[in-house]
Scaffold this motif. Structure first.
Motif, PDB file in Angstrom:
ATOM      1  N   GLY A 150       0.833  -1.197   0.000  1.00  0.00           N
ATOM      2  CA  GLY A 150       0.000   0.000   0.000  1.00  0.00           C
ATOM      3  C   GLY A 150       0.866   1.245   0.000  1.00  0.00           C
ATOM      4  O   GLY A 150       0.700   2.136   0.826  1.00  0.00           O
TER       5      GLY A 150
ATOM      6  N   ASP B 221       0.846  -1.329  -4.727  1.00  0.00           N
ATOM      7  CA  ASP B 221      -0.379  -0.558  -4.499  1.00  0.00           C
ATOM      8  C   ASP B 221      -1.441  -1.021  -5.492  1.00  0.00           C
ATOM      9  O   ASP B 221      -1.115  -1.404  -6.630  1.00  0.00           O
ATOM     10  N   ALA B 222      -2.698  -0.976  -5.055  1.00  0.00           N
ATOM     11  CA  ALA B 222      -3.797  -1.379  -5.933  1.00  0.00           C
ATOM     12  C   ALA B 222      -4.157  -0.294  -6.927  1.00  0.00           C
ATOM     13  O   ALA B 222      -4.847  -0.567  -7.913  1.00  0.00           O
ATOM     14  N   SER B 223      -3.701   0.940  -6.685  1.00  0.00           N
ATOM     15  CA  SER B 223      -4.056   2.075  -7.533  1.00  0.00           C
ATOM     16  C   SER B 223      -2.940   2.394  -8.517  1.00  0.00           C
ATOM     17  O   SER B 223      -1.814   2.719  -8.118  1.00  0.00           O
TER      18      SER B 223
ATOM     19  N   GLY C 152      -1.380  -4.154  -7.775  1.00  0.00           N
ATOM     20  CA  GLY C 152      -2.192  -5.311  -7.439  1.00  0.00           C
ATOM     21  C   GLY C 152      -2.694  -5.269  -6.012  1.00  0.00           C
ATOM     22  O   GLY C 152      -2.443  -4.317  -5.265  1.00  0.00           O
ATOM     23  N   ASP C 153      -3.394  -6.325  -5.646  1.00  0.00           N
ATOM     24  CA  ASP C 153      -4.050  -6.425  -4.351  1.00  0.00           C
ATOM     25  C   ASP C 153      -3.133  -7.135  -3.354  1.00  0.00           C
ATOM     26  O   ASP C 153      -3.018  -8.366  -3.356  1.00  0.00           O
ATOM     27  N   TRP C 154      -2.445  -6.350  -2.538  1.00  0.00           N
ATOM     28  CA  TRP C 154      -1.537  -6.872  -1.524  1.00  0.00           C
ATOM     29  C   TRP C 154      -0.547  -7.883  -2.111  1.00  0.00           C
ATOM     30  O   TRP C 154       0.081  -7.619  -3.121  1.00  0.00           O
TER      31      TRP C 154
ATOM     32  N   ALA D  31      -0.016  -8.972  -5.916  1.00  0.00           N
ATOM     33  CA  ALA D  31       0.731  -8.171  -6.890  1.00  0.00           C
ATOM     34  C   ALA D  31       2.113  -8.753  -7.174  1.00  0.00           C
ATOM     35  O   ALA D  31       2.738  -8.406  -8.183  1.00  0.00           O
TER      36      ALA D  31
ATOM     37  N   GLY E 275     -10.369   0.938   2.715  1.00  0.00           N
ATOM     38  CA  GLY E 275     -10.175  -0.293   1.953  1.00  0.00           C
ATOM     39  C   GLY E 275     -11.412  -0.691   1.171  1.00  0.00           C
ATOM     40  O   GLY E 275     -12.489  -0.110   1.326  1.00  0.00           O
ATOM     41  N   ALA E 276     -11.259  -1.690   0.322  1.00  0.00           N
ATOM     42  CA  ALA E 276     -12.371  -2.132  -0.518  1.00  0.00           C
ATOM     43  C   ALA E 276     -13.441  -2.840   0.289  1.00  0.00           C
ATOM     44  O   ALA E 276     -14.633  -2.773  -0.020  1.00  0.00           O
TER      45      ALA E 276
ATOM     46  N   ASP F 116      -8.352  -5.331   6.049  1.00  0.00           N
ATOM     47  CA  ASP F 116      -7.113  -5.446   5.274  1.00  0.00           C
ATOM     48  C   ASP F 116      -5.951  -5.872   6.160  1.00  0.00           C
ATOM     49  O   ASP F 116      -5.059  -6.599   5.709  1.00  0.00           O
TER      50      ASP F 116
ATOM     51  N   ARG G 148      -6.044  -9.610   6.386  1.00  0.00           N
ATOM     52  CA  ARG G 148      -5.559 -10.259   5.169  1.00  0.00           C
ATOM     53  C   ARG G 148      -4.039 -10.223   5.095  1.00  0.00           C
ATOM     54  O   ARG G 148      -3.394 -11.217   4.718  1.00  0.00           O
TER      55      ARG G 148
END
Length: 281
Positions: free
Chosen positions: A111, A134-136, A165-167, A170, A208-209, A217, A220
């Motif tokens: 992140g 990072d997911a963004s 990617g997601d944590w 990625a 978070g999503a 998160d 996870r």
């Protein structure tokens, strides 16, 4: 209009007004003290007014200026990333205490946002191999900009790896183990009253999503981290003021040892950490 007159009528906090005069008009505090009657050109006055309106609307000063200092470095920021905060420097200090000045280590920042944590570590430890996730994509673009500005060219494009990617998803197939995993993940609970004051910052990075209680998160990351840590490797995470006990319990349940919490300068429990045991010890 003079600079002193603008300060008197802008209705901003003094520190904000001085920052705008420095960045927009090129007038330092010392210059203003010596020459309070310095005239502002019409174009400068217009840009100052536009910036002041953004601040009155609640936009963070860092976004208006386009940068924020973190760990002694100047980071470009935009609404695509959280504004780096002083308490997050605890994560950088944690990593630096565990990497010798000329030592080699593999670091993962989950992140990364503006890249503040990853780049501060890379800047201080020239031989560290730093990965940042990072997911963004927009956030990673800001991090890449900062890498180019703050690291030598061979570091910005070599030992620093930026991944979308997601944590842990990625990471590439069969990724290496990391000596230190750092994260300032989303930890604000959905519906928290403080979110109104943070409305200009990316909500994905705050809640978070999954939303929920602010720990989704963190759960996870903690669950997956041991499989990505080298023996003796460390996981350290920033969290909310009332989450330290819950995060320590998660780390212990995941099999990490030497679990502890460190407060920030305000005395608030802010960072919790744990270590993957060394087999046979």
């Amino acid at each position: 209009m003079t600079a002193a007159q603008w300060m008197a009528c802008c209705e901003l906090q003094r520190v904000e007004a001085l920052a705008l005069l420095r960045e927009v008009a090129g007038l330092s505090h010392a210059t203003l003290l010596a020459h309070p009657d310095a005239l502002l050109g019409a174009d400068v006055a217009a840009r100052l007014q536009e910036a002041a309106l953004r601040l009155h609307a609640g936009e963070p000063l860092a976004y208006v200026l386009g940068w924020r200092e973190f760990f002694g470095l100047r980071f470009a920021v935009s609404p695509a990333v959280l504004v780096p905060r002083p308490e997050t420097e605890l994560l950088v200090e944690f990593a630096l205490q565990r990497i010798a000045p000329q030592g080699r280590a593999r670091i993962l920042d989950l992140g990364t946002g503006s890249g503040a944590i990853a780049l501060a570590v890379a800047h201080e430890r020239a031989h560290a191999e730093v990965w940042a996730v990072d997911a963004s994509e927009d956030a990673l673009a800001v991090a890449a900009q900062n890498a180019r500005a703050l690291l030598p060219p061979h570091r910005a494009g070599g030992a620093l790896r930026l991944l979308a990617g997601d944590w842990f998803a990625a990471l590439p197939p069969h990724p290496p183990r990391f000596d230190i995993i750092l994260s300032n993940p989303p930890y604000v609970a959905k519906g928290d009253v403080h979110l109104e004051m943070l409305q200009h910052e990316p909500q994905l990075a705050l809640v978070g999503a999954a939303g929920g209680d602010g720990l989704a998160d963190i759960r996870r990351i903690v669950a997956a981290a041991p499989a990505h840590l080298a023996e003796g490797g460390w996981l350290a995470m920033e969290h909310g003021y009332d989450q330290a006990q819950a995060v320590r319990a998660m780390l212990c349940a995941a099999g990490l040892t030497a679990v502890g919490t460190q407060p920030d300068l305000a005395g608030i429990p802010r960072m919790t950490f744990g270590q993957r045991p060394v087999e046979g010890r």
